[in-house]
Scaffold this motif. Structure first.
Motif, PDB file in Angstrom:
ATOM      1  N   VAL A 169       8.573  30.714  21.152  1.00 28.68           N
ATOM      2  CA  VAL A 169       8.826  29.313  21.167  1.00 28.68           C
ATOM      3  C   VAL A 169      10.018  28.847  20.948  1.00 28.68           C
ATOM      4  N   MET A 170      11.110  30.382  20.151  1.00 28.18           N
ATOM      5  CA  MET A 170      12.657  30.475  20.038  1.00 28.18           C
ATOM      6  C   MET A 170      13.682  29.478  21.062  1.00 28.18           C
ATOM      7  N   ASN A 171      14.793  28.475  20.264  1.00 28.65           N
ATOM      8  CA  ASN A 171      15.169  28.198  21.231  1.00 28.65           C
ATOM      9  C   ASN A 171      17.039  28.740  21.621  1.00 28.65           C
ATOM     10  N   GLU A 172      17.223  28.769  23.028  1.00 32.93           N
ATOM     11  CA  GLU A 172      17.466  30.173  23.487  1.00 32.93           C
ATOM     12  C   GLU A 172      19.127  29.906  23.691  1.00 32.93           C
ATOM     13  N   GLY A 173      20.019  29.723  24.710  1.00 24.59           N
ATOM     14  CA  GLY A 173      21.245  29.789  24.897  1.00 24.59           C
ATOM     15  C   GLY A 173      21.898  28.345  23.903  1.00 24.59           C
ATOM     16  N   LEU A 174      21.724  28.408  22.758  1.00 28.05           N
ATOM     17  CA  LEU A 174      22.661  28.017  21.827  1.00 28.05           C
ATOM     18  C   LEU A 174      23.889  28.500  21.576  1.00 28.05           C
ATOM     19  N   PRO A 175      25.294  27.806  21.305  1.00 27.19           N
ATOM     20  CA  PRO A 175      26.542  28.163  21.558  1.00 27.19           C
ATOM     21  C   PRO A 175      26.303  29.060  20.164  1.00 27.19           C
ATOM     22  N   CYS A 176      27.631  30.288  20.651  1.00 31.59           N
ATOM     23  CA  CYS A 176      27.718  30.654  19.303  1.00 31.59           C
ATOM     24  C   CYS A 176      29.324  31.411  19.369  1.00 31.59           C
ATOM     25  N   GLY A 211      34.313  26.311  14.858  1.00 31.22           N
ATOM     26  CA  GLY A 211      33.319  26.166  13.974  1.00 31.22           C
ATOM     27  C   GLY A 211      33.134  24.933  13.710  1.00 31.22           C
ATOM     28  N   LEU A 212      33.851  23.514  13.240  1.00 31.25           N
ATOM     29  CA  LEU A 212      34.001  22.554  13.454  1.00 31.25           C
ATOM     30  C   LEU A 212      33.357  21.391  14.853  1.00 31.25           C
ATOM     31  N   ASP A 235      27.562  19.164  16.442  1.00 30.68           N
ATOM     32  CA  ASP A 235      25.229  18.903  16.296  1.00 30.68           C
ATOM     33  C   ASP A 235      24.744  20.354  15.829  1.00 30.68           C
ATOM     34  N   HIS A 236      24.895  20.871  15.152  1.00 35.29           N
ATOM     35  CA  HIS A 236      24.123  21.990  15.600  1.00 35.29           C
ATOM     36  C   HIS A 236      24.488  22.251  13.053  1.00 35.29           C
ATOM     37  N   PRO A 237      23.672  22.156  12.421  1.00 33.84           N
ATOM     38  CA  PRO A 237      23.641  22.810  11.199  1.00 33.84           C
ATOM     39  C   PRO A 237      24.172  24.261  10.482  1.00 33.84           C
ATOM     40  N   PHE A 238      23.603  24.624  11.637  1.00 38.49           N
ATOM     41  CA  PHE A 238      24.503  26.317  11.614  1.00 38.49           C
ATOM     42  C   PHE A 238      24.522  26.388  13.032  1.00 38.49           C
ATOM     43  N   ARG A 274      25.671  14.255   7.652  1.00 42.51           N
ATOM     44  CA  ARG A 274      26.424  15.350   7.714  1.00 42.51           C
ATOM     45  C   ARG A 274      27.281  14.745   9.464  1.00 42.51           C
ATOM     46  N   ARG A 275      26.587  14.446  10.130  1.00 45.84           N
ATOM     47  CA  ARG A 275      26.769  15.003  11.624  1.00 45.84           C
ATOM     48  C   ARG A 275      28.122  13.376  11.620  1.00 45.84           C
ATOM     49  N   ALA A 276      27.680  12.286  11.228  1.00 41.78           N
ATOM     50  CA  ALA A 276      28.997  11.371  11.198  1.00 41.78           C
ATOM     51  C   ALA A 276      29.818  11.077  10.389  1.00 41.78           C
ATOM     52  N   ILE A 277      29.905  12.307   9.421  1.00 41.48           N
ATOM     53  CA  ILE A 277      31.159  12.828   8.576  1.00 41.48           C
ATOM     54  C   ILE A 277      31.776  13.426   9.046  1.00 41.48           C
ATOM     55  N   LEU A 278      31.055  15.184   9.498  1.00 43.90           N
ATOM     56  CA  LEU A 278      31.628  15.623  11.133  1.00 43.90           C
ATOM     57  C   LEU A 278      32.823  14.982  11.877  1.00 43.90           C
ATOM     58  N   LYS A 279      31.846  14.145  12.477  1.00 41.28           N
ATOM     59  CA  LYS A 279      32.687  13.872  13.478  1.00 41.28           C
ATOM     60  C   LYS A 279      34.063  12.819  12.937  1.00 41.28           C
ATOM     61  N   ARG A 280      33.445  11.972  12.069  1.00 38.44           N
ATOM     62  CA  ARG A 280      34.480  11.077  11.408  1.00 38.44           C
ATOM     63  C   ARG A 280      36.046  12.002  10.949  1.00 38.44           C
ATOM     64  N   LEU A 281      36.279  13.285  10.728  1.00 38.43           N
ATOM     65  CA  LEU A 281      36.444  13.947   9.799  1.00 38.43           C
ATOM     66  C   LEU A 281      37.443  14.267  11.317  1.00 38.43           C
ATOM     67  N   LYS A 282      36.193  15.100  12.248  1.00 36.84           N
ATOM     68  CA  LYS A 282      37.264  16.168  13.966  1.00 36.84           C
ATOM     69  C   LYS A 282      38.241  14.862  14.249  1.00 36.84           C
TER      70      LYS A 282
END
Ligand SMILES: Nc1ncnc2c1ncn2[C@@H]1O[C@@H]2COP(=O)(O)O[C@H]3[C@@H](O)[C@H](n4cnc5c(N)ncnc54)O[C@@H]3COP(=O)(O)O[C@H]2[C@H]1O
Ligand SMILES: Nc1ncnc2c1ncn2[C@@H]1O[C@@H]2COP(=O)(O)O[C@H]3[C@@H](O)[C@H](n4cnc5c(N)ncnc54)O[C@@H]3COP(=O)(O)O[C@H]2[C@H]1O
Lengths: 141, 141
Positions: A86-93, A103-104, A109-112, B128-136
């Motif tokens: 069920v896991m999500n694979e292929g995410l950016p690292c 990182g920014l 598009d990803h919380p972490f 957070r996504r909206a803020i991060l996009k704007r800061l970028k």
């Protein structure tokens, strides 16, 4: 934002180091994964294999979606499914040595985002909170 | 970051407007709330009353924590509890006219923050996504 002030900061400077990151194993039953997620309070965590290589991520949304039947949440299914199904694979690292601008970009598009070394071993995670705190500090100085 | 470039931006400029925000009602049974959360894919959403005033927020973590018994997740409890019994209250809010720096401060500890008018009616959310996009965007110009 003075991009040049931030170019000195690396992903390694801001990441949460692997020993502080809650995670589950590829072979864990989904029941165990959901318990880890609810007790840790995190909505999603990294998935590792027994040698601590990164395999993906898993979250409550995905697990609950899997067991949502026509009439109810079929909790009994959780005992018969594994994280790897069920896991999500292929995410950016990212790598520790990467610039924080990478990182920014990644956390838009990803919380972490997971940090790994060249051999795929898990080093830690970069979170939106860590990036936002750093950017705020940059604004006020 | 040139703080003066961002001082012209308001919360209203970046928020997701209320009609685009998934939400639940204070009186909904928890079962309905969990369904809305799983189907929308969001980990947490605002809670409104019938007159569209903001009452709080609710997320999967809180709901699952409520029904976690000693042996299993007691799904049957969801039909007998309401959103208002379990929702998060007293969270920080913003106004449309506020400066975006207030938005940045608020999202450091919260994935999203609700926007209300003086009478408490729900206007939208800042993510957070909206803020991060704007800061970028700010960094690259
Ligand atoms: N125990 C706690 N103490 C204080 N604040 C808490 C907290 N749990 C959650 N939060 C707050 O809620 C935000 C969203 O958490 P979530 O679990 O959805 O999403 C989290 C979670 O999926 C993951 N994460 C963060 N720290 C982790 C850790 N130590 N182990 C595993 N996963 C982690 O990264 C995502 C983004 O984290 P971020 O810090 O930017 O954002 C966090 C943080 O601001
Ligand atoms: N349907 C979708 N399409 C594209 N990307 C999606 C998505 N659902 C989630 N994401 C991505 O995952 C992030 C975390 O979503 P989460 O549901 O945990 O946390 C969300 C959710 O609790 C809330 N949220 C965002 N948009 C919402 C909406 N339209 N209605 C209700 N709540 C919303 O604000 C939090 C932060 O949102 P943010 O955009 O910063 O960050 C989102 C976004 O980057």
């Amino acid at each position: 934002i003075q991009a040049n002030q931030l170019t000195a900061v690396t992903v390694g400077d801001l990441m949460i180091s692997s020993e502080k990151v809650a995670h589950v194993q590829v072979n864990n039953p989904l029941e165990h994964a959901l318990l880890v997620l609810v007790k840790s309070g995190y909505s999603a965590v990294p998935v590792l294999d027994p040698s601590y290589r990164l395999q993906g991520t898993i979250g409550k949304t995905k697990i609950l979606n899997e067991i949502l039947g026509l009439e109810r949440f079929e909790m009994e299914k959780l005992a018969h499914m594994e994280v790897k199904d069920v896991m999500n694979e292929g995410l950016p690292c990212l790598k520790k040595e990467d610039n924080i601008m990478g990182g920014l970009n990644a956390v838009i598009d990803h919380p972490f985002v997971c940090v790994v070394d060249e051999e795929g071993y898990f080093d830690g995670i970069i979170t939106r909170r860590a990036i936002l705190k750093r950017l705020k500090k940059d604004i006020y100085t």
